[in-house]
Scaffold this active site. Structure first.
Site, PDB file in Angstrom:
ATOM      1  N   ASN A   7       0.878  -1.173   0.000  1.00  0.00           N
ATOM      2  CA  ASN A   7       0.000   0.000   0.000  1.00  0.00           C
ATOM      3  C   ASN A   7       0.912   1.219   0.000  1.00  0.00           C
ATOM      4  OD1 ASN A   7      -1.761   2.094   0.478  1.00  0.00           O
ATOM      5  ND2 ASN A   7      -2.651   1.238   2.330  1.00  0.00           N
ATOM      6  N   LYS A  14       3.225   0.727   3.223  1.00  0.00           N
ATOM      7  CA  LYS A  14       2.861  -0.333   4.162  1.00  0.00           C
ATOM      8  C   LYS A  14       2.943  -1.672   3.439  1.00  0.00           C
ATOM      9  CE  LYS A  14      -0.328   2.706   6.631  1.00  0.00           C
ATOM     10  NZ  LYS A  14      -1.756   3.015   6.863  1.00  0.00           N
ATOM     11  N   ASP A 148      -9.896   0.658  -4.463  1.00  0.00           N
ATOM     12  CA  ASP A 148     -10.809   1.134  -3.410  1.00  0.00           C
ATOM     13  C   ASP A 148     -12.209   1.411  -3.946  1.00  0.00           C
ATOM     14  OD1 ASP A 148      -8.894   1.125  -1.423  1.00  0.00           O
ATOM     15  OD2 ASP A 148      -9.382   3.147  -0.739  1.00  0.00           O
ATOM     16  N   ILE A 209     -15.325   3.179  10.367  1.00  0.00           N
ATOM     17  CA  ILE A 209     -15.152   4.435  11.096  1.00  0.00           C
ATOM     18  C   ILE A 209     -13.746   4.507  11.671  1.00  0.00           C
ATOM     19  CG2 ILE A 209     -16.165   5.969  12.818  1.00  0.00           C
ATOM     20  CD1 ILE A 209     -18.612   4.078  12.809  1.00  0.00           C
ATOM     21  N   GLY A 212     -10.513   8.483   8.670  1.00  0.00           N
ATOM     22  CA  GLY A 212     -11.405   8.626   7.526  1.00  0.00           C
ATOM     23  C   GLY A 212     -12.574   7.694   7.785  1.00  0.00           C
ATOM     24  N   VAL A 332     -12.026   3.294  14.998  1.00  0.00           N
ATOM     25  CA  VAL A 332     -13.037   3.731  15.964  1.00  0.00           C
ATOM     26  C   VAL A 332     -14.144   2.691  16.083  1.00  0.00           C
ATOM     27  CG1 VAL A 332     -14.750   5.508  16.507  1.00  0.00           C
ATOM     28  CG2 VAL A 332     -12.532   6.164  15.549  1.00  0.00           C
ATOM     29  N   GLU A 385      -8.019  -5.468   5.068  1.00  0.00           N
ATOM     30  CA  GLU A 385      -7.916  -5.141   3.646  1.00  0.00           C
ATOM     31  C   GLU A 385      -6.769  -5.893   2.978  1.00  0.00           C
ATOM     32  OE1 GLU A 385      -8.842  -0.710   2.944  1.00  0.00           O
ATOM     33  OE2 GLU A 385      -8.515  -0.841   5.098  1.00  0.00           O
TER      34      GLU A 385
END
Length: 398
Positions: A7, A14, A148, A209, A212, A332, A385
């Site tokens: 990524n 990453k 994405d 959440i 972003g 989150v 992901e």
């Protein structure tokens, strides 16, 4: 089959090396401050220990080369030869209308991704640098691109169109594309797997959440709607992004504050959201600390943040004619029980009977947080992901 997942961002790379199809993580880490003074690679050892390796990395090829060398290193690595890496899967942010699925990367695919650069000027060029680096460093290895935006190409036209002049939108590719698609696809399918439901016959709302954030409506295996639009600014209130705002406010502020387009972009992307309202931080952990200390603006920011999520959940339930499963994911969504509780409180009219006790003790693992009598199953599913990218890579190349 060993799949290396990359990524590549503008100042970071990453990575994760996975053994497929099991999905066992063999190595993971990331380069930070790429192209800046003090660049370093931070990796996680199999025992969970974090190791930081400093190295001057002015550009992506050098960063990827360093990652590969660490993978083969006697002390920090897990492979003896690069030939053990069977394929490389890349996160590609924006596929526009050109890609509705993951694809093997070819010169033709690269050309099409380059055509989408105006839609993602920060992300797509960086993503492609990772592809070029692998071509140079591991010549002949097969690569796959996972977009994405691809998952949301099933949205009907009345959902993805903006109420702006039709021909002008067509000319410039202005429409809602959505993002976080790989995450929404993974957690929705995984939730159905856990609950023993038929993915193609289930109405799911997924709430990704984090700093972003986005919410998606997935009906019978296909994305119907998503809160993010042409850019990752629409929809929910985020760490530093405004989310939904009256466009007239922006033209008003351009005149009142003497802002140009770049200034407005910085305002809604980097100075708004939780940070802009609270004046404290974009990090919700710091916001919670500020709330405990009686900070009224922090309390306001948190209330606004939770309210937006709840409003979208209700809207998407209406759009699908009901909902069977509500999934929370992202930093989150997986870890902050207070936000999950605020979203799910007083939702019995919609069929949600929330289990506050189970929810309060739940952090970062797969868990149902609604009561058995709830018509809507509320579940936390940590996103993965990288596994999804590796899985697509394996499927396409087999």
């Amino acid at each position: 089959m060993k799949v290396l997942v990359l990524n590549c961002g503008s100042s970071s790379v990453k990575y994760k090396l996975l053994e497929m199809p099991k999905g066992d993580v063999l190595a993971q880490g990331g380069v930070e401050k790429l192209g800046l003074p003090g660049s370093f690679l931070k990796l996680t050892m199999p025992n969970g220990e974090k190791v930081v390796l400093e190295k001057d990395m002015p550009e992506h090829t050098i960063a990827v080369e360093f990652i590969l060398s660490v993978l083969k290193d006697d002390k920090y690595g897990c492979i003896k030869s690069y030939e053990e890496i069977d394929a490389v899967g890349h996160r590609l942010v924006h596929g526009g209308e050109k890609f509705s699925n993951s694809v093997e990367i070819t010169p033709e695919v690269i050309a099409k991704v380059e055509e989408c650069i105006p839609l993602a000027p920060l992300h797509n060029p960086a993503n492609l640098k990772g592809v070029v680096a692998i071509e140079k460093l591991l010549p002949g290895i097969r690569q796959v691109g996972v977009f994405d935006t691809a998952f949301f190409q099933t949205m009907p036209e009345h959902v993805y169109r903006y109420a702006l002049p039709y021909d002008m939108c067509n000319k410039h590719g202005v429409r809602r594309y959505g993002f976080h698609g790989t995450s929404h696809r993974y957690v929705s399918a995984r939730a159905c797997e856990i609950l023993g439901l038929d993915y193609d016959k289930t109405r799911i709302i997924t709430a990704h959440i984090g700093n972003g954030a986005s919410i998606a409506a997935i009906k019978n295996g296909k994305a119907l709607d998503v809160s993010l639009g042409m850019t990752p600014v629409e929809g929910l209130m985020m760490g530093t992004r405004s989310g939904d705002v009256d466009p007239g406010v922006l033209t008003f502020l351009m005149e009142a504050e003497g802002l140009q387009a770049a200034g407005i972009s910085e305002l809604i992307n980097k100075k708004s959201g939780v940070l802009g309202v609270s004046g404290v931080s974009s990090d919700l952990r710091e916001i919670e600390d500020a709330i405990k200390n009686g900070n009224e603006r922090a309390t306001l920011a948190m209330t606004m943040y939770d309210y937006r999520i709840k409003k979208y959940v209700g809207a998407y339930a209406a759009a699908m004619g009901g909902v069977d499963v509500l999934v929370f994911t992202g930093g989150v969504g997986e870890n902050q029980y207070t936000t999950r509780e605020k979203v799910c409180t007083d939702m019995e009219f919609m069929g949600i009977v929330f289990d506050s006790k189970v929810n309060e003790g739940m952090r970062g693992k797969e868990m149902v947080i609604s009561k058995p009598e709830s018509k809507v199953t509320v579940i936390v599913v940590p996103t993965d992901e990288e596994y999804m990218i590796a899985s697509d890579t394996m499927t396409i190349l087999k």
